[in-house]
Design a protein around this motif. Structure first.
Motif, PDB file in Angstrom:
ATOM      1  N   PHE A  42      38.634  46.446  49.787  1.00  0.00           N
ATOM      2  CA  PHE A  42      37.904  45.247  49.374  1.00  0.00           C
ATOM      3  C   PHE A  42      38.565  44.623  48.145  1.00  0.00           C
ATOM      4  O   PHE A  42      38.755  45.268  47.122  1.00  0.00           O
ATOM      5  CB  PHE A  42      36.450  45.579  49.057  1.00  0.00           C
ATOM      6  N   ILE A  43      38.929  43.355  48.288  1.00  0.00           N
ATOM      7  CA  ILE A  43      39.496  42.583  47.179  1.00  0.00           C
ATOM      8  C   ILE A  43      38.680  41.300  47.072  1.00  0.00           C
ATOM      9  O   ILE A  43      38.705  40.454  47.973  1.00  0.00           O
ATOM     10  CB  ILE A  43      40.982  42.255  47.424  1.00  0.00           C
ATOM     11  N   ALA A  44      37.946  41.187  45.980  1.00  0.00           N
ATOM     12  CA  ALA A  44      37.145  39.977  45.771  1.00  0.00           C
ATOM     13  C   ALA A  44      38.075  38.822  45.409  1.00  0.00           C
ATOM     14  O   ALA A  44      38.942  38.957  44.550  1.00  0.00           O
ATOM     15  CB  ALA A  44      36.128  40.210  44.663  1.00  0.00           C
ATOM     16  N   SER A  45      37.898  37.700  46.080  1.00  0.00           N
ATOM     17  CA  SER A  45      38.725  36.529  45.802  1.00  0.00           C
ATOM     18  C   SER A  45      38.394  35.979  44.417  1.00  0.00           C
ATOM     19  O   SER A  45      37.336  36.261  43.846  1.00  0.00           O
ATOM     20  CB  SER A  45      38.496  35.463  46.865  1.00  0.00           C
ATOM     21  N   SER A  46      39.285  35.173  43.887  1.00  0.00           N
ATOM     22  CA  SER A  46      39.041  34.572  42.568  1.00  0.00           C
ATOM     23  C   SER A  46      37.816  33.664  42.612  1.00  0.00           C
ATOM     24  O   SER A  46      37.080  33.558  41.633  1.00  0.00           O
ATOM     25  CB  SER A  46      40.269  33.792  42.103  1.00  0.00           C
ATOM     26  N   ASP A  47      37.563  33.031  43.766  1.00  0.00           N
ATOM     27  CA  ASP A  47      36.386  32.187  43.927  1.00  0.00           C
ATOM     28  C   ASP A  47      35.101  33.013  43.799  1.00  0.00           C
ATOM     29  O   ASP A  47      34.146  32.586  43.152  1.00  0.00           O
ATOM     30  CB  ASP A  47      36.444  31.501  45.295  1.00  0.00           C
ATOM     31  N   ILE A  48      35.087  34.180  44.398  1.00  0.00           N
ATOM     32  CA  ILE A  48      33.919  35.062  44.315  1.00  0.00           C
ATOM     33  C   ILE A  48      33.707  35.513  42.880  1.00  0.00           C
ATOM     34  O   ILE A  48      32.589  35.487  42.365  1.00  0.00           O
ATOM     35  CB  ILE A  48      34.089  36.281  45.253  1.00  0.00           C
ATOM     36  N   LYS A  49      34.796  35.888  42.204  1.00  0.00           N
ATOM     37  CA  LYS A  49      34.687  36.371  40.825  1.00  0.00           C
ATOM     38  C   LYS A  49      34.244  35.275  39.865  1.00  0.00           C
ATOM     39  O   LYS A  49      33.445  35.516  38.965  1.00  0.00           O
ATOM     40  CB  LYS A  49      36.015  36.960  40.368  1.00  0.00           C
ATOM     41  N   GLN A  50      34.756  34.058  40.037  1.00  0.00           N
ATOM     42  CA  GLN A  50      34.390  32.953  39.146  1.00  0.00           C
ATOM     43  C   GLN A  50      32.913  32.601  39.268  1.00  0.00           C
ATOM     44  O   GLN A  50      32.273  32.234  38.290  1.00  0.00           O
ATOM     45  CB  GLN A  50      35.239  31.719  39.447  1.00  0.00           C
ATOM     46  N   GLN A  51      32.376  32.715  40.480  1.00  0.00           N
ATOM     47  CA  GLN A  51      30.988  32.339  40.716  1.00  0.00           C
ATOM     48  C   GLN A  51      30.023  33.509  40.558  1.00  0.00           C
ATOM     49  O   GLN A  51      28.810  33.318  40.682  1.00  0.00           O
ATOM     50  CB  GLN A  51      30.838  31.770  42.126  1.00  0.00           C
ATOM     51  N   ASN A  52      30.547  34.708  40.317  1.00  0.00           N
ATOM     52  CA  ASN A  52      29.717  35.925  40.305  1.00  0.00           C
ATOM     53  C   ASN A  52      28.907  36.010  41.599  1.00  0.00           C
ATOM     54  O   ASN A  52      27.706  36.289  41.596  1.00  0.00           O
ATOM     55  CB  ASN A  52      28.787  35.977  39.099  1.00  0.00           C
ATOM     56  N   ALA A  53      29.577  35.756  42.697  1.00  0.00           N
ATOM     57  CA  ALA A  53      28.914  35.699  43.999  1.00  0.00           C
ATOM     58  C   ALA A  53      28.472  37.089  44.447  1.00  0.00           C
ATOM     59  O   ALA A  53      29.147  38.082  44.194  1.00  0.00           O
ATOM     60  CB  ALA A  53      29.859  35.090  45.036  1.00  0.00           C
TER      61      ALA A  53
END
Length: 165
Positions: A42-53
């Motif tokens: 599992f690698i969280a995308s930068s979009d997921i990390k920026q939004q704290n999704a």
């Protein structure tokens, strides 16, 4: 006479009761190996990390006799940004699935929960960012029914990531 009738009824009930066939876990190596495989890949995308999704993704996929994944369908996702990392891991798991004997294709339903690890500092800001994401998320829904008698519901996975870029 009552004893004979009771014995006959007990034998009849015992004869009708059949043990459920024990199936092997559908991922090579079992559930702990599947959980480790998904967690490690599992690698969280930068979009997921920026939004704290964070949220839930439910995928249905088909595997053939060789364990190759043939089709992936999104049944539900709290947001489309959460789907891609799970689908990428699923593609990496090609040829690792075990299909019951006598079937050419078998359907599996995989629920995956994605969350972030609570930071040691800046908890209020992390929660504020998550709430902003949550308020504008766009759930992905299906309009098809899920035929559970024809699919195997896999155990739910929880994937976590650390916040930050």
């Amino acid at each position: 006479m009552k004893k004979v009738f009771t014995l006959f009824a007990a034998l009849l009930i015992a004869g009708m009761a059949m043990a459920q066939k024990e199936l092997a876990f559908p991922f090579q190596g079992g559930q702990p190996v599947m959980t480790k495989f998904f967690t490690d890949n599992f690698i969280a995308s930068s979009d997921i990390k920026q939004q704290n999704a964070a949220g839930l993704v439910i995928l249905k996929f088909s595997a053939d006799q060789k364990g190759a994944i043939k089709k992936v369908i999104v049944y539900y996702a709290d947001d489309f940004t959460l789907v891609q990392p799970v689908a990428d891991i699923l593609k990496k798991s090609d040829h690792k699935w075990i299909v019951p004997d006598g079937e050419k294709l078998h359907d599996f339903i995989l629920p995956v929960s994605i969350a972030f690890n609570q930071p040691t500092t800046g908890v209020a800001e992390a929660n504020k960012t998550f709430m902003a994401y949550y308020s504008k998320r766009s759930p992905v829904l299906t309009n098809n029914q899920i035929p559970l008698d024809l699919a195997t519901l896999l155990p739910s996975l929880t994937l976590k990531y650390d916040l930050g870029q």
